[in-house]
Scaffold this active site. Structure first.
Site, PDB file in Angstrom:
ATOM      1  CE1 TYR A 152      68.256   1.498  17.869  1.00 31.28           C
ATOM      2  CE2 TYR A 152      67.723  -0.489  16.632  1.00 31.28           C
ATOM      3  CZ  TYR A 152      68.302   0.762  16.691  1.00 31.28           C
ATOM      4  OH  TYR A 152      68.918   1.283  15.582  1.00 31.28           O
ATOM      5  CE  LYS A 156      66.109   3.312  15.535  1.00 25.56           C
ATOM      6  NZ  LYS A 156      66.484   4.676  15.091  1.00 25.56           N
TER       7      LYS A 156
END
Lengths: 245, 79
Positions: A152, A156
């Site tokens: 994740y 990002k």
């Protein structure tokens, strides 16, 4: 200030808490919004609430063809696309040593690759009009890192680097490309935490509370506005002081 | 001037905001007409739209002058 009348916006992941709030905020400033997501019921509910100036587009962002069809569908529904908000995101948390290939792939595919495809498609029309706004919703963990979120955080942080690169390419065409990085926000994603977990999280937040999805929506409105015309390649951190970057 | 050449010239003038007399066959988009790399991408997109053709990246790289564009598009039209 921040009037978006006559502007059109596509918000991905609008069936989720933050995406819904972003769509509401853009709509409240006068924009026509295309809301896309995986959960049709939630999208229809939001569309009913907003009333006019809203188009529902379903898309599966883990499917390449579905992604490629989304910007053309939004342009067709609204006549043009002025603002793209890459908000859709998934998590498949796991400790690094246990992380499976498919957990890595699923997160990169939706959070990073789909955003790339949507940005590439949207920027074409924006170049022609010599105006555009692209805002990607990232996360504080893209900057700080977070145990259990290697995939994740990579997705990002990847969005940030990608946005800066595109920002440099298209700045001369009055197209800005920015990110909004939420900290801990009250959504279904944080509802699953128990009180003790929440308490321990809040000790890291100087503001002493979780943020609201509406507070993310406001940040997106700012970056989407004409008034933010000289702001590009930036990340606006909305995290109650949790990380001051 | 062929119809294709006239349409190409019009697109170049509009996109780059240059004097019509500068848009001669040998004019190089970047060196003579002041285009940057993004302009050349936009020009190719505009040609694709105007002539309803697809110009792949490797072909786009060979289109450096007004004449290159005209001859490429004439060949496409003949094909």
């Amino acid at each position: 200030m921040f009037d978006l009348s006559g502007k059109t916006a596509l918000v991905t992941g609008a069936s989720g808490g933050i995406g819904g709030a972003v769509a509401r905020a853009l709509h409240a400033q006068g924009a026509t919004v295309a809301i896309s997501g995986t959960r049709r019921e939630a999208l229809d509910g939001l569309a009913g609430e907003l009333g006019e100036r809203v188009h529902v587009l379903t898309a599966n962002l883990s499917d390449k063809d579905s992604v490629e069809a989304l910007v053309p569908a939004a342009e067709k529904a609204m006549g043009q696309l002025d603002v793209l908000v890459n908000n859709a995101g998934v998590t498949r948390d796991n400790l690094f040593m246990r992380m499976k290939d498919d957990e890595w792939d699923a997160v990169i595919r939706v959070n990073l690759e789909a955003s790339f495809r949507l940005m590439r498609a949207a920027v074409k029309g924006m170049m022609r009009k010599r105006w555009g706004r692209i805002v990607s919703v990232t996360s504080v963990v893209g900057t700080t890192g977070n145990a259990g979120q290697g995939n994740y955080a990579a997705s990002k942080a990847g969005l940030v680097g990608m946005s800066k690169s595109l920002a440099a390419e298209v700045a001369s065409r009055n197209i800005t490309v920015n990110c909004v990085a939420p900290g801990f926000i009250e959504t279904a994603m944080t509802d699953v935490l128990n009180e003790k977990q929440k308490e321990s999280i809040l000790t890291t937040v100087p503001m002493g509370r979780l943020g609201t999805a509406a507070e993310i929506g406001t940040a997106v409105v700012y970056l989407a506005s004409q008034e933010a015309s000289y702001v590009t390649g930036q990340t606006l951190h909305v995290n109650g002081g949790m990380a001051m970057i | 001037m062929s119809d294709i050449a006239a349409r190409v010239k019009k697109i170049v003038i509009e996109h780059l905001g240059v004097e019509p007399e500068k848009v001669i066959e040998s004019a190089n988009f970047i060196d003579d007409l002041g285009a940057d790399s993004l302009d050349t991408v936009e020009l190719v997109m505009a040609f694709e739209e105007e002539f309803s053709v697809e110009i792949p990246d490797d072909a786009a790289e060979t289109i450096r002058t007004v004449g290159d564009a005209v001859s490429f598009l004439e060949k496409k039209a003949a094909a």
